[in-house]
Each structure stands twice: as structure tokens, then as C-alpha cells.
Design an enzyme around this catalytic site. Sequence first.
Site, PDB file in Angstrom:
ATOM      1  N   TYR A 137       0.865  -1.178   0.000  1.00  0.00           N
ATOM      2  CA  TYR A 137       0.000   0.000   0.000  1.00  0.00           C
ATOM      3  C   TYR A 137       0.902   1.228   0.000  1.00  0.00           C
ATOM      4  CZ  TYR A 137      -3.888   3.075   1.365  1.00  0.00           C
ATOM      5  OH  TYR A 137      -4.843   4.051   1.416  1.00  0.00           O
ATOM      6  N   GLN A 139       1.310   4.787  -0.010  1.00  0.00           N
ATOM      7  CA  GLN A 139       0.725   6.103   0.235  1.00  0.00           C
ATOM      8  C   GLN A 139       1.797   7.129   0.613  1.00  0.00           C
ATOM      9  OE1 GLN A 139      -3.154   6.813   2.180  1.00  0.00           O
ATOM     10  NE2 GLN A 139      -1.948   7.667   3.875  1.00  0.00           N
ATOM     11  N   THR A 140       2.529   6.889   1.693  1.00  0.00           N
ATOM     12  CA  THR A 140       3.496   7.859   2.189  1.00  0.00           C
ATOM     13  C   THR A 140       4.568   8.178   1.155  1.00  0.00           C
ATOM     14  OG1 THR A 140       3.161   7.100   4.452  1.00  0.00           O
ATOM     15  CG2 THR A 140       5.194   8.290   4.012  1.00  0.00           C
ATOM     16  N   GLY A 179       5.894  -0.663   3.450  1.00  0.00           N
ATOM     17  CA  GLY A 179       6.162  -2.031   3.858  1.00  0.00           C
ATOM     18  C   GLY A 179       5.869  -3.021   2.742  1.00  0.00           C
ATOM     19  N   ARG A 310      12.476 -10.681  41.436  1.00  0.00           N
ATOM     20  CA  ARG A 310      13.770 -10.007  41.608  1.00  0.00           C
ATOM     21  C   ARG A 310      13.817  -9.379  43.002  1.00  0.00           C
ATOM     22  NH1 ARG A 310      19.071  -9.455  39.738  1.00  0.00           N
ATOM     23  NH2 ARG A 310      19.741  -7.281  39.800  1.00  0.00           N
ATOM     24  N   ARG A 336       4.974   2.669  38.577  1.00  0.00           N
ATOM     25  CA  ARG A 336       5.289   2.588  37.147  1.00  0.00           C
ATOM     26  C   ARG A 336       4.568   1.428  36.472  1.00  0.00           C
ATOM     27  NH1 ARG A 336      11.463   2.150  38.278  1.00  0.00           N
ATOM     28  NH2 ARG A 336      11.843   2.044  36.034  1.00  0.00           N
ATOM     29  N   GLY A 404      19.012  -3.241  34.973  1.00  0.00           N
ATOM     30  CA  GLY A 404      20.088  -3.533  34.030  1.00  0.00           C
ATOM     31  C   GLY A 404      19.772  -4.691  33.112  1.00  0.00           C
ATOM     32  N   GLU A 427       0.316   4.978   9.889  1.00  0.00           N
ATOM     33  CA  GLU A 427      -1.150   5.120   9.806  1.00  0.00           C
ATOM     34  C   GLU A 427      -1.620   6.379  10.524  1.00  0.00           C
ATOM     35  OE1 GLU A 427      -2.455   3.353   7.616  1.00  0.00           O
ATOM     36  OE2 GLU A 427      -0.540   2.320   7.494  1.00  0.00           O
ATOM     37  N   ASP A 429       0.650   9.906  12.196  1.00  0.00           N
ATOM     38  CA  ASP A 429       1.425  10.280  13.370  1.00  0.00           C
ATOM     39  C   ASP A 429       0.470  10.673  14.490  1.00  0.00           C
ATOM     40  OD1 ASP A 429       4.195  11.464  14.475  1.00  0.00           O
ATOM     41  OD2 ASP A 429       2.585  12.872  14.911  1.00  0.00           O
TER      42      ASP A 429
END
Length: 680
Positions: A137, A139-140, A179, A310, A336, A404, A427, A429
Site C-alpha cells: 500500500y 501512500q506515504t 512495507g 527479583r 510505574r 540492568g 497510519e 502520526d
Amino acid sequence: MTSSTADTLQAERSKAAFSVAEMNAFIVDEQMRMQLTKVERLLLSEPETFDVRQVYFMSRTEKMDHALKIGRRLIELMKEGKLTGEEISIADMILDINGPFGLHRAMFIPTLQNQATEEQKAMFLSKAENYEILGCYAQTEIGHGSNVQGLETTCTYLPETDEFEVHSPSISACKWWIGSLGVTATHAMVMAQLVVNGKNYGPNPVVVPIRSVEDHQPLPGVTVGDLGPKFGFNAMDNGFLLLDHVRVPRLNLLQRYITVAQGGRVSRPKNVDPKVAYGTMVYVRTQIVRNMSQVLAKATTTAIRYAAVRRQFSGKADKRVDGESPVLDYGMVQHRLIPLLAQNYAMFATSQAFAAHYAESMAELNRGNFGPLKELHATACGLKRWTSDVAIHGIDTCRHACGGHGFSQFSGLNEFFGNQYPNIIWEGDNYVLSQQTARFVLTQVNALRAGKQIADNQTTQYLRAHLPGGHLPKTAPAFTQMPVADLASNSEAQLQLLGFRAASMAAELADSMAAGQSHNRSLVAMQRLCDAHSDYIVASYFRRHLRTLAPASPLAPTLNKLATLLFLYVLEQHSADLLRLTVGAFSPAQISEVELLLAQVIEEVREQAVPLVDALGITDLRLNSALGRSDGKVYENYLEWAMEDPLNREDTGNAIRKQWFEKYYKPVLHAAKNKRDARL
């Protein structure tokens, strides 16, 4: 004695206040669960083809070769009747190795299905579905991404030959980032400015053959190639395309919604919204919304399991434990990860509801009713932004929370992050998409102010409820003055507050723009409005899904707590929106209440965190991670995986190390000795 990581993970699972299997059945839709089970069983039966454990050691060319091997076998299985086209996409998601055949399925075929006439489907669709042609496809362009109307590629009708001439008039018109184009596609669905008899009809899709299906060489007038290595997604052949006056038959222009007859007469079906040509983009955004719940689930599963096993430091977490404390017991780690878990569950509910919304809207469109298209497009833009922002930033948060070891490819989160990162860009931004959602909301507000009749949908419902005549109410609504603890126990009041926040921001922005504030000066406010609108839509979908539970369901307490956590997290993250409300503004004391209550709910949900990620159903095959393994044997597997590195293997490592010793290490190590020997 400190428990092993495997024992620790099992102890976390023993805390479950609900059936993990029942939770999985509720939060992941049945079709997805069945597809995942079927596809994973098939992938595991052929490890010689579908093993991705070694992908972390591969070069880009090796990744593409492996992806093509996988893609070819998946196509064979589909032709053997063992997989459907949709299940191949599920396999791609499971393996996280998005190969060069992906855009053929994800965009080329859907565009033909939705925008081709029956005659054109006979010409192209049957061949595409049978993989006799391979599509992309396009487009861009290198000079135009989000501005689809600004595309430079032209598709000009030539009446003397009854053909279209597709042309790239400048280097900035070069198709870019496409793609499946770099080395794979034989045909491109080119979005180009349709020009007939000197009149521009805007961007429309046209099928352009670009490579021979016999020897795969580029056709005359076609310059095509691969873009090279990228931050991630390196198994995909994103490519470029320049077209030099390439001619195609008139019927190569998809003509379901615009017809160019022989001679150049242009017509459209009655009552067709010109934006219907963007149907493929809406479809893909719908798929992104669905996929982001699965994407984030992989990250939250890895990070929460690892943080639970951990251990670091003694006596510094609030909970008293023997030896070092699990990292997940520390408040900063909880803050978080646990809100991400709530967002993840909301995302699963949203993906189901929005898929139904899309199906209903497309059914109406196929009946000739284009009324729902604008609201569908606005919702798709907002949810694509919300889900991909949360998921991609969530993966990064999970990587950081793994400390780490999160830096190692064996965490399963680094290659994954790079592969998923494009979702916030492609698709549409995300910053540009937010403008489309905000503009739709503002249009509805202005219509209410003008006394116009507006459609009844989830957006206009909250605007009507909170903006009488399109304006803010004179007095503060009762729910803005409620104690936060009361809000936290009242799901209806939560939705009202989130809707009122979005409606208030829309009214204030409409006032500013009516007073002369430019569009450019309004862009930051549009971002905030889009986020507030999407926060309401997601919370509404989540609560709607929870209402399908039986009142006495053992799942309800935990799920309601997650929904409340999500609500409080939105308030805490966007407290400035509440403090600056023109009507019903929160007080600083209320914001403090939000923060305290949020911390409390996070601590409560933490106790169910491992069972909750288990219920998302992400298998070890999909995790491909040493840190997030279901058996909890983190360190054993981590070391085993490191030993598989080509530098460490006996068959390859000895030869490599010997070569490097002779070529590099020996000259350095022996330099001084050689110098001394030379003097003697």
C-alpha cells in the site's frame, strides 16, 4: 534462606482472589483465544521453521531470510486449509517477526475488498488472495506523510488510450517507508492525485504492477528498492518507489466509490462521503487498537513477573520479609507498573467494543448510509493514538523497570520495542491524528451552539449532557464537588467527571478559536482535548464491558478496582486539567486526596498483579524472554541463553576467538615483549 525465583513466582500466584482461567475468558475475546490456541499449537509443532529463540543473534539479512521462510510456510499452511488469512496475522503477532508478506495481507487485500468493484475483484482480489500477485500500500512519500491531501504522485487519465499514467513528478513524490515494497511486492496500491480532463479529484488508489511475476525484475519506468536498516522492524522490507510515466489500464483505478468511464466522465454513487477512500486507514487503525492490548500484555507480563521475583535490599520496603524485598514491593516500581496493568485491561475491553463499533459502521456504509463514517474516523484516530501511546511508552517503562537486565536482548523487550515503535507513527502520526479527533469534537460543539441537529453517538451524548446549548453550565455539577473517596466508589460519577472534563476543554477551546485564536496556536490544546476525549471513551468501554459480568461474579471486585485505579490515575496524571476547570474546578486538597487514594489502590492491586498478568494468557513462545518466563526460572534460563551466543558456542566460539586473538589481542598483548625482544 531466600526463596528461589520459581518458588517466589508460585507464591505470588497463590494469592489469586479469582480464577485465572475465568478472568482470561472474560477479558480476552473468545475468537482471539481460540485463534491463539490453534495457531500456537501449530507453530510449536514445527520448531525447525517457527523457532524465534535465535532471532536475537541474527543480522538484518538473516532476520529477513528467516521471516520469508516463516511467511512461505504460513502461506502453504493456509493453502492446505490449516490456517486462515486472519490466523496468519495472529502468527505474525505471536512470533513478533513481521515479515515481508505482512502488508499484502494487512493493507493490499483489504483495500481491494473495500474499494474495488466486482469486476476489479475478479481481476485482482482472487489473485491476491491466492498469492499469485504480492501487494503493498504505497501512500506515504518522502516529502509527505500525514498530509495525504498533499501527495504529489499523479494518476492522470489519457482519453486517447483509455489509460491512466501514474507519475512521480519530483524526488519528494518518491513513495517511502512502504512495507513489503523493498524486495517483495509485485504490485503496489498507489495513492495518487486523480486528474481527469485537467481537474484534480484528490487522492485515490490505483493498482500499479511494479515487478514481473516471472523473474521479479522491476518493470519499465519503475525504480524500486529497500530503505535499509532501521531502529526496529528489520524483518520488513520497507521500500521506496519512483514511477516514470507508468501507464496502467483505466480499470486499475479502484472504482467502487468513484467511476471514471471511457472518455473521462467522472461520477460518484449518490450520498458518498469522499472520505470513504480512507476506509483502509480506518480498518488498519482498528487493527492497531486491537493489537495494542496484546502488545502491552507481553511487556506487562514480563516486567511484573520479573519484578515479583527479583529481590534487592533488606528492610527498605514497607512489607516485612525475610531477606531482600521483591522489587515489586517498592512504591516507585508499583507506580510505574500497576497503572499500566489497569490500562492494559481497559485496552482489552476497548478493543472488543471498538471492533463491534467498526463492524456496525461498515455495515451501514455498505447499505449506503455514510452518516457514521465521520464519528468512526474520529474515534479511530483518538483510540489509535491512546492505545499506541500507552503501549509503546509502556514497553519502554517495563524495560526500565527490569533494571540492568532490561538492557539485554534476552529480556524480550528491546527487539520488541523497536518492532512495535512504528505504531505511534504509521497510519497517522499520533500528534497529527489528535487534531482530527479534536476537530470532530469541536464541530459538534459548534453545531450545538448553532442549534443544528447532530447525530446521536457516544461523543455527542456526553457533549449534550454537559454543555447545554454547547456552552458550559452556570453552576458546578455535583460530581465535581464529591469527596474523592465517594467518586472512587461510584462508577457513574467517574464517567460523568471524565466526560465533563473533555466537554469543558472542548467548550473552552471553541471559545478561544471563536475569539480569533489561530489553528496553529490551538494545536497543543487539541492534543489535550483528544486525550481527554479518549480517556472518557476508554473508561466508558471498560465500564460497559464490566457491566456484562454477573453481579456476584468473583471477578468483579478485582476488575472494579482496576477500573477505579485507571480513573484515579487519569486524574493524577492530568490534575492540571481539573484545577483549571472554569466551572467545577478541583481544589488542591482534592488533588492530594487523589494521590493518596491512588497509592492505596495501587498497593491493593499489587497483591493480584501476577495472577492478573497470568490471566492475559501470554505464553512463553510469545514472550521469548528469559526474565518473564512462566516457570520463574529467570537466572537459569538467562545464563543458558547467554551460552547460546555464537561467541560462546564450542562449534563457532573457539574459531572466532582464535581468529581475534591472532589478529587483535596477540599484537596488543605481545607488543611490549616483541619490542624488548627486538632490542636484544
